[in-house]
Design a protein around this motif. Sequence first.
Motif, PDB file in Angstrom:
ATOM      1  N   ARG A  99     -44.520   7.115   7.081  1.00  0.00           N
ATOM      2  CA  ARG A  99     -45.625   6.469   6.351  1.00  0.00           C
ATOM      3  C   ARG A  99     -46.442   5.594   7.293  1.00  0.00           C
ATOM      4  O   ARG A  99     -47.679   5.551   7.219  1.00  0.00           O
ATOM      5  N   ILE A 100     -45.754   4.924   8.211  1.00  0.00           N
ATOM      6  CA  ILE A 100     -46.479   4.080   9.182  1.00  0.00           C
ATOM      7  C   ILE A 100     -47.348   4.942  10.084  1.00  0.00           C
ATOM      8  O   ILE A 100     -48.501   4.612  10.354  1.00  0.00           O
ATOM      9  N   LEU A 101     -46.757   6.083  10.519  1.00  0.00           N
ATOM     10  CA  LEU A 101     -47.529   6.982  11.380  1.00  0.00           C
ATOM     11  C   LEU A 101     -48.745   7.521  10.635  1.00  0.00           C
ATOM     12  O   LEU A 101     -49.855   7.608  11.202  1.00  0.00           O
ATOM     13  N   PHE A 102     -48.542   7.861   9.352  1.00  0.00           N
ATOM     14  CA  PHE A 102     -49.641   8.387   8.541  1.00  0.00           C
ATOM     15  C   PHE A 102     -50.739   7.327   8.376  1.00  0.00           C
ATOM     16  O   PHE A 102     -51.949   7.616   8.509  1.00  0.00           O
ATOM     17  N   ILE A 103     -50.330   6.101   8.125  1.00  0.00           N
ATOM     18  CA  ILE A 103     -51.303   5.007   7.954  1.00  0.00           C
ATOM     19  C   ILE A 103     -52.071   4.775   9.251  1.00  0.00           C
ATOM     20  O   ILE A 103     -53.289   4.561   9.246  1.00  0.00           O
ATOM     21  N   LEU A 104     -51.354   4.813  10.366  1.00  0.00           N
ATOM     22  CA  LEU A 104     -52.024   4.614  11.663  1.00  0.00           C
ATOM     23  C   LEU A 104     -53.067   5.705  11.927  1.00  0.00           C
ATOM     24  O   LEU A 104     -54.150   5.432  12.454  1.00  0.00           O
ATOM     25  N   ILE A 105     -52.700   6.959  11.563  1.00  0.00           N
ATOM     26  CA  ILE A 105     -53.652   8.061  11.756  1.00  0.00           C
ATOM     27  C   ILE A 105     -54.895   7.853  10.907  1.00  0.00           C
ATOM     28  O   ILE A 105     -56.034   8.045  11.367  1.00  0.00           O
ATOM     29  N   ILE A 106     -54.690   7.435   9.643  1.00  0.00           N
ATOM     30  CA  ILE A 106     -55.819   7.176   8.737  1.00  0.00           C
ATOM     31  C   ILE A 106     -56.706   6.065   9.299  1.00  0.00           C
ATOM     32  O   ILE A 106     -57.948   6.170   9.322  1.00  0.00           O
ATOM     33  N   ILE A 107     -56.080   5.005   9.788  1.00  0.00           N
ATOM     34  CA  ILE A 107     -56.847   3.895  10.362  1.00  0.00           C
ATOM     35  C   ILE A 107     -57.648   4.353  11.575  1.00  0.00           C
ATOM     36  O   ILE A 107     -58.807   3.979  11.758  1.00  0.00           O
ATOM     37  N   LEU A 108     -57.031   5.188  12.406  1.00  0.00           N
ATOM     38  CA  LEU A 108     -57.714   5.685  13.599  1.00  0.00           C
ATOM     39  C   LEU A 108     -58.925   6.536  13.224  1.00  0.00           C
ATOM     40  O   LEU A 108     -60.011   6.398  13.818  1.00  0.00           O
ATOM     41  N   ILE A 109     -58.755   7.406  12.226  1.00  0.00           N
ATOM     42  CA  ILE A 109     -59.870   8.261  11.799  1.00  0.00           C
ATOM     43  C   ILE A 109     -61.015   7.420  11.265  1.00  0.00           C
ATOM     44  O   ILE A 109     -62.194   7.641  11.587  1.00  0.00           O
TER      45      ILE A 109
END
Length: 420
Positions: free
Chosen positions: A16-26
Amino acid sequence: MNSQWSQIITKILNKRILFILIIILIISIYFINFFLGKTKKKSKAANESVEITFTPTTLNGKANDILPELKIMGKPSVDIAVRGYELMLVFNKDHLSVEEINYPSTCSSVNGYSTTADLANQTGSIRIACANTTTSGFVLPASSPQEITRIIFRSKNSNNSTITINPSTIGFSMINYSGGLTTIRASNQQNITASVRTGEATESPTNTPTPTPTTATRPNATNTPTPTPTSTNTLNQQPESTNITLNLSLKFQGIINCPEGNKQIQAKIKLGGRTQTDYQIGTFSCQNGKWRGSVSFNVPPGDGYYLLIKGEKHIQKKICELNYNEPIGAEGSYRCVQGQSLNLVQGDNNLDLSGLTLLAGDLPAQDGVVNSYDTSLVRNNLGKKDEEALSLADINLDGIVNTQDHSLIIYALSVRVDEE
């Protein structure tokens, strides 16, 4: 058991943290691109142009009349900041003569480069050239045509004539977003013309009948002999003007050998001192490393003259001495010394001035000064080989605008201005 659940929960949290980080990066990338797209400076389009028109397109008048004022108008495709412009106008000098050439307050004529009325009447052509000396230039708006130049002609006789501008001679020095200069051309594809129609003379000479002699005479009339003119001291009289031809050999800075392609250089020549003349334009061709050409003046022969010579990309040089050779490494150092002068004779005068170097640096459109405009013109065209770039900034005529041309201008900065 608890340990297994702990590992499972840890894996889920990590995903979930990795997914959130990807969303933030996009999201961050999107906003960065959006922000830069709104704020960064974009280069102007390469297809900008200026439409040139005459107002009015027809001049009507009578022979020997001053004709209505002819305005040359310019309308760019977009608003542009202009540092100068140049174009060539041609007229029939047997039909018309130029009375005035006027420029707008935003762009002054270039001394020694823009054609004067006197020179126009000799050649039948007008080089319209102006320069704005401010760093920001002046704005030429796209909303409506703006006045570039006003010319007043006088008709010489009853005739129909045409005034023409060739679009290929038109160039505007535009300031781009990076602060450099870009030359843009006319949008017109064919010659720009104005018609001139002149009718009968304003006043026809009146034929006054010659009185018929009669036998009557006045009383006491006597025949008074016509007085004989008293001769004056011929030592105080100026010699009559006569044709004097200057066959000149010149040396232009940076051009050591004759360039390929039989290239020519145009130079403006003026006589001063004993009498002041208008500039004559001479065409110079390279022969054995020297540039040779001729110009003629209708002036009295004798001493007391000096020459002003200005090449098409060069600083004007004042010359009052023959057979002077500048020291090696001191090109352009010659200065006309007070008391020295040239002695010119009727007919041909063969003047070898190749021991002096005409320094380069004052590039088109010339304003009599070597400054940031000229250095920027070279920098903006570095590496270019097209005809437009070469006509503006190829100083040594080697077929490319490069660092050698830039070095020649830097050398000339020690002189900077035209000699008078």
